[in-house]
Design a protein around this motif. Structure first.
Motif, mmCIF file in Angstrom:
data_model
loop_
_atom_site.group_PDB
_atom_site.id
_atom_site.type_symbol
_atom_site.label_atom_id
_atom_site.label_comp_id
_atom_site.label_asym_id
_atom_site.label_seq_id
_atom_site.Cartn_x
_atom_site.Cartn_y
_atom_site.Cartn_z
ATOM 1 N N PRO A 24 0.811 -1.210 0.000
ATOM 2 C CA PRO A 24 0.000 0.000 0.000
ATOM 3 C C PRO A 24 0.850 1.270 0.000
ATOM 4 O O PRO A 24 1.915 1.318 0.623
ATOM 5 N N TYR A 25 0.371 2.263 -0.709
ATOM 6 C CA TYR A 25 1.032 3.559 -0.750
ATOM 7 C C TYR A 25 1.167 4.110 0.664
ATOM 8 O O TYR A 25 0.250 3.998 1.473
ATOM 9 N N GLY A 26 2.300 4.678 0.967
ATOM 10 C CA GLY A 26 2.530 5.278 2.274
ATOM 11 C C GLY A 26 3.008 4.305 3.338
ATOM 12 O O GLY A 26 3.157 4.679 4.493
ATOM 13 N N SER A 27 3.249 3.058 2.962
ATOM 14 C CA SER A 27 3.741 2.070 3.928
ATOM 15 C C SER A 27 5.143 2.449 4.388
ATOM 16 O O SER A 27 5.941 2.977 3.621
ATOM 17 N N THR A 28 5.436 2.133 5.634
ATOM 18 C CA THR A 28 6.798 2.283 6.117
ATOM 19 C C THR A 28 7.618 1.120 5.577
ATOM 20 O O THR A 28 7.065 0.147 5.047
ATOM 21 N N ALA A 29 8.922 1.198 5.737
ATOM 22 C CA ALA A 29 9.790 0.106 5.280
ATOM 23 C C ALA A 29 9.423 -1.187 5.996
ATOM 24 O O ALA A 29 9.357 -2.258 5.374
ATOM 25 N N GLU A 30 9.169 -1.089 7.295
ATOM 26 C CA GLU A 30 8.821 -2.293 8.059
ATOM 27 C C GLU A 30 7.491 -2.879 7.589
ATOM 28 O O GLU A 30 7.357 -4.092 7.415
ATOM 29 N N GLN A 31 6.502 -2.019 7.360
ATOM 30 C CA GLN A 31 5.212 -2.501 6.875
ATOM 31 C C GLN A 31 5.346 -3.121 5.490
ATOM 32 O O GLN A 31 4.737 -4.157 5.202
ATOM 33 N N ALA A 32 6.154 -2.513 4.640
ATOM 34 C CA ALA A 32 6.364 -3.035 3.291
ATOM 35 C C ALA A 32 6.957 -4.438 3.347
ATOM 36 O O ALA A 32 6.539 -5.321 2.600
ATOM 37 N N CYS A 33 7.915 -4.642 4.243
ATOM 38 C CA CYS A 33 8.517 -5.966 4.380
ATOM 39 C C CYS A 33 7.504 -6.968 4.922
ATOM 40 O O CYS A 33 7.495 -8.131 4.511
ATOM 41 N N GLU A 34 6.639 -6.521 5.828
ATOM 42 C CA GLU A 34 5.580 -7.401 6.342
ATOM 43 C C GLU A 34 4.683 -7.866 5.201
ATOM 44 O O GLU A 34 4.348 -9.046 5.110
ATOM 45 N N TYR A 35 4.283 -6.939 4.341
ATOM 46 C CA TYR A 35 3.437 -7.303 3.201
ATOM 47 C C TYR A 35 4.163 -8.250 2.260
ATOM 48 O O TYR A 35 3.578 -9.187 1.735
ATOM 49 N N ALA A 36 5.448 -8.005 2.041
ATOM 50 C CA ALA A 36 6.211 -8.801 1.079
ATOM 51 C C ALA A 36 6.356 -10.257 1.501
ATOM 52 O O ALA A 36 6.434 -11.140 0.643
ATOM 53 N N VAL A 37 6.406 -10.522 2.791
ATOM 54 C CA VAL A 37 6.651 -11.899 3.236
ATOM 55 C C VAL A 37 5.363 -12.683 3.484
ATOM 56 O O VAL A 37 5.426 -13.857 3.831
ATOM 57 N N ARG A 38 4.239 -12.062 3.251
ATOM 58 C CA ARG A 38 2.975 -12.797 3.392
ATOM 59 C C ARG A 38 2.824 -13.765 2.231
ATOM 60 O O ARG A 38 2.984 -13.402 1.079
ATOM 61 N N GLY A 39 2.529 -14.997 2.554
ATOM 62 C CA GLY A 39 2.300 -16.002 1.525
ATOM 63 C C GLY A 39 3.529 -16.309 0.683
ATOM 64 O O GLY A 39 3.436 -16.433 -0.531
ATOM 65 N N LEU A 40 4.657 -16.421 1.347
ATOM 66 C CA LEU A 40 5.895 -16.718 0.619
ATOM 67 C C LEU A 40 5.794 -18.042 -0.123
ATOM 68 O O LEU A 40 5.228 -19.008 0.380
ATOM 69 N N ASP A 41 6.331 -18.052 -1.306
ATOM 70 C CA ASP A 41 6.536 -19.289 -2.052
ATOM 71 C C ASP A 41 7.961 -19.224 -2.590
ATOM 72 O O ASP A 41 8.680 -18.258 -2.341
ATOM 73 N N ASP A 42 8.368 -20.242 -3.304
ATOM 74 C CA ASP A 42 9.758 -20.306 -3.772
ATOM 75 C C ASP A 42 10.129 -19.117 -4.653
ATOM 76 O O ASP A 42 11.206 -18.539 -4.512
ATOM 77 N N VAL A 43 9.243 -18.737 -5.558
ATOM 78 C CA VAL A 43 9.533 -17.632 -6.472
ATOM 79 C C VAL A 43 9.645 -16.321 -5.712
ATOM 80 O O VAL A 43 10.599 -15.552 -5.895
ATOM 81 N N ARG A 44 8.680 -16.048 -4.841
ATOM 82 C CA ARG A 44 8.700 -14.794 -4.069
ATOM 83 C C ARG A 44 9.928 -14.739 -3.164
ATOM 84 O O ARG A 44 10.571 -13.704 -3.058
ATOM 85 N N ALA A 45 10.245 -15.851 -2.519
ATOM 86 C CA ALA A 45 11.404 -15.887 -1.629
ATOM 87 C C ALA A 45 12.688 -15.622 -2.411
ATOM 88 O O ALA A 45 13.546 -14.857 -1.965
ATOM 89 N N ASN A 46 12.819 -16.227 -3.581
ATOM 90 C CA ASN A 46 14.011 -16.007 -4.402
ATOM 91 C C ASN A 46 14.104 -14.559 -4.881
ATOM 92 O O ASN A 46 15.186 -13.982 -4.899
ATOM 93 N N ASP A 47 12.970 -13.991 -5.278
ATOM 94 C CA ASP A 47 12.959 -12.584 -5.703
ATOM 95 C C ASP A 47 13.401 -11.671 -4.565
ATOM 96 O O ASP A 47 14.191 -10.745 -4.776
#
Length: 87
Positions: A24-47
């Motif tokens: 989401p727009y306006g997310s902090t760095a910590e919030q952005a990382c929280e969003y990024a690691v939701r529902g990790l799969d092999d492709v997302r983890a590698n990216d």
């Protein structure tokens, strides 16, 4: 005048969005990382691993908020994901 390459939270959000993560727009760095690691799969983890590696090996300075977000959210989640895949 000298200019330094800096990686701030806007750069982080841009990188995550470029990789296809919904942050989401306006997310902090910590919030952005929280969003990024939701529902990790092999492709997302590698990216995410590649993104972090590229940031750490670049000549740019990673600002403290981004580094802290990596340390608190992103890297532990990636390590836990990797460990769960190895079990």
């Amino acid at each position: 005048m000298m200019y330094a390459d800096l990686i701030d939270q806007e750069d982080l959000l841009g990188q995550l969005k470029a990789l296809g993560f919904e942050v989401p727009y306006g997310s902090t760095a910590e919030q952005a990382c929280e969003y990024a690691v939701r529902g990790l799969d092999d492709v997302r983890a590698n990216d995410l691993r590649r993104m972090v590696k590229d940031m750490y090996t670049s000549s740019a300075t990673i600002l403290p908020a981004v580094r802290e977000a990596f340390d608190k959210q992103l890297l532990p989640a990636l390590a836990q994901y990797q460990q769960s895949r190895s079990a």
